[in-house]
Design an enzyme around this catalytic site. Structure first.
Site, PDB file in Angstrom:
ATOM      1  N   ASP A 229       7.659  -0.036  12.286  1.00 53.30           N
ATOM      2  CA  ASP A 229       8.944  -0.308  11.617  1.00 53.30           C
ATOM      3  C   ASP A 229       8.964  -1.798  11.269  1.00 53.30           C
ATOM      4  O   ASP A 229       7.910  -2.396  11.099  1.00 53.30           O
ATOM      5  CB  ASP A 229      10.096   0.125  12.548  1.00 53.30           C
ATOM      6  CG  ASP A 229      11.377   0.440  11.785  1.00 53.30           C
ATOM      7  OD1 ASP A 229      11.560  -0.076  10.677  1.00 53.30           O
ATOM      8  OD2 ASP A 229      12.220   1.188  12.308  1.00 53.30           O
ATOM      9  N   HIS A 252       7.074  -2.762   8.382  1.00 52.68           N
ATOM     10  CA  HIS A 252       7.983  -2.741   7.239  1.00 52.68           C
ATOM     11  C   HIS A 252       8.457  -4.144   6.863  1.00 52.68           C
ATOM     12  O   HIS A 252       9.491  -4.304   6.224  1.00 52.68           O
ATOM     13  CB  HIS A 252       9.178  -1.817   7.527  1.00 52.68           C
ATOM     14  CG  HIS A 252       8.786  -0.373   7.729  1.00 52.68           C
ATOM     15  ND1 HIS A 252       9.685   0.624   7.994  1.00 52.68           N
ATOM     16  CD2 HIS A 252       7.573   0.235   7.704  1.00 52.68           C
ATOM     17  CE1 HIS A 252       9.053   1.780   8.128  1.00 52.68           C
ATOM     18  NE2 HIS A 252       7.763   1.571   7.970  1.00 52.68           N
TER      19      HIS A 252
END
Ligand SMILES: *[C@@H]1O[C@H](CO)[C@@H](O)[C@H](O)[C@H]1NC(C)=O
Ligand SMILES: *[C@@H]1O[C@H](CO)[C@@H](O)[C@H](O)[C@H]1NC(C)=O
Ligand SMILES: *[C@@H]1O[C@H](CO)[C@@H](O)[C@H](O)[C@H]1NC(C)=O
Ligand SMILES: *[C@@H]1O[C@H](CO)[C@@H](O)[C@H](O)[C@H]1NC(C)=O
Ligand SMILES: *[C@@H]1O[C@H](CO)[C@@H](O)[C@H](O)[C@H]1NC(C)=O
Length: 409
Positions: A229, A252
């Site tokens: 993430d 991310h």
């Protein structure tokens, strides 16, 4: 500072009284004394099986309450199983927490009944260091995670949390395979993170590297984060964050948001991200706000400088139309109420795996203001054409050379 000063005064007074009553010269540096609280003296066992929660808590409590000077909690080499633990202050003096070995989390996520597996709260002058490893054992719970489909999914424990902690730092620590995020910082102040390495597979769900909310005056320097993430997630209410020398990927990227969904959110002000590399991340520098937003806050005074992108999905993104799980209809009637202003992007180069290397979709009702682009050079690494830019509702200026150059500001 005031508390510490008072404490120093109190301890020198004690010393003075002691000196007067016993006239002993041996305690002259009494208030500078250091004491190590080795967890082995509290029946900790590094055999990977024995639950060390009680031993660690006892060692912490004694170190924290020791008023003779600086105290250190020491965890030696070995694998220390730990069900869950909360280290609370306030402590009598500064405290160092040294982790040499591996702390290993329960495989069963239900064993942990708190937001983070290891929590520090209400502590000042804390240093967590030692080069040791936090192993969240997340691979056992990732398959149960349905947060991508279920907005009310259950939150699992993050590896390590700091709440209401001031003038403190994490220096030299490794974290792997958290169940959800790795490091969670809430309401910290004057807090530094250096020499930290975070590792989890690129497809592990919700394994944010460093998550920060309601905090101020932070420095993050020289960290390596590869996870499933955000490498760093910056939530609402943060001011004055300086982030540099980050190696991010997979992951991310460094993300601000998602903002604006809940009432009582606070502004995000003063963020610098510099001298960093994104390698193989889905996103690079991202600001995300909900299309359907209730809180009218602002995001301002940002500088992104000297950043390399290597095969990054979306190197530069402002997304004010964020609305996952089909929560908005297609009428386009939802416009974010978050005001983005004074954001500078300078010296950002490298390649993008999507054609739209530069994408800024600002709010129709609160257009972005004073966005400055200078010296951008992003190429598309695919074969079907050149990189493009998409800029909607963006006000500001362009300086120096910009590639792609089709952004209308
Ligand atoms: C954090 O780092 C900054 C910049 O290096 C430094 O000025 C500050 O004193 C540090 N704070 C702590 C708590 O280590
Ligand atoms: C960066 O952190 C690593 C540990 O991850 C350490 O070995 C290295 O010395 C640090 N470099 C600097 C410049 O602080
Ligand atoms: C980027 O990541 C790839 C794949 O993990 C790796 O082989 C490469 O060395 C990395 N490049 C840099 C500059 O770190
Ligand atoms: C942009 O980068 C490419 C290599 O990726 C290079 O060939 C080109 O000269 C650069 N352009 C500018 C304006 O710096
Ligand atoms: C993207 O840039 C990196 C670093 O310059 C380079 O190694 C890689 O080959 C590029 N990727 C593509 C698909 O061109």
């Amino acid at each position: 500072m005031a508390a510490r000063f008072l404490m120093l005064c109190a301890s020198s007074l004690l010393f003075f009284l002691a000196a007067v009553s016993s006239s002993s010269p041996t305690n002259e540096y009494h208030s500078d004394e250091k004491k190590v609280f080795d967890v082995r003296n509290y029946r900790a066992r590094g055999d990977g099986r024995w639950d060390n929660a009680y031993a660690f808590t006892q060692a912490w409590n004694e170190a924290c309450q020791w008023s003779g000077g600086k105290s250190t909690v020491y965890i030696p080499l070995g694998t220390f199983y730990l069900s869950q633990v909360t280290f609370s202050g306030p402590c009598k003096s500064s405290i160092t927490f040294i982790i040499k070995g591996t702390l290993s989390a329960p495989r069963d996520p239900n064993v942990i009944k708190q937001e983070e597996w290891i929590i520090f709260k209400y502590v000042d002058y804390l240093t967590v260091t030692g080069g040791g490893l936090l192993d969240g054992q997340g691979s056992y719970s990732w398959p149960l995670n349905d947060c991508n489909k279920n907005p009310n999914c259950r939150a699992l424990a993050m590896n390590m949390g700091f709440a209401f902690v001031r003038s403190s730092r994490i220096n030299g620590l490794r974290s792997i395979n958290s169940k959800m995020g790795h490091f969670n910082l809430y309401s910290v102040e004057d807090f530094n993170i250096t020499g930290v390495t975070v590792t989890a597979p690129g497809d592990s769900p919700n394994t944010d590297g460093i998550k920060i909310g309601r905090s101020k005056d932070m420095h993050i320097f020289n960290v390596t984060i590869g996870t499933g993430d955000d490498c760093i997630a910056i939530l609402d209410g943060n001011t004055n964050l300086d982030i540099s020398n980050v190696r991010c990927g997979p992951g991310h990227g460094i993300s601000v948001g998602s903002l604006g969904r809940y009432k009582d959110e606070k502004n995000v002000e003063g963020l610098t991200v510099r001298d960093s590399v994104f390698n193989g991340t889905t996103d690079g520098l991202r600001i995300k706000t909900w299309a359907k937003s209730i809180s009218q806050i602002s995001v301002s005074n940002f500088l992104y400088d000297n950043i390399q992108m290597i095969n990054v999905g979306n190197p530069i993104v402002i997304d004010q139309q964020y609305c996952p799980h089909g929560q908005c209809d297609s009428s386009g009637e939802y416009n974010s109420h978050v005001q983005i202003k004074d954001v500078k992007y300078s010296r950002i180069w490298g390649n993008s795996t999507s054609k739209e290397a530069l994408k800024m979709q600002c709010s129709k009702t609160f257009p972005c203001q004073d966005v400055e682009l200078s010296n951008i050079n992003l190429s598309y690494s695919g074969l079907d054409g050149l990189a493009t830019a998409l800029c909607e509702n963006v006000g500001g200026s362009v300086r120096g050379k910009i590639v792609p150059d089709d952004c209308r500001i």
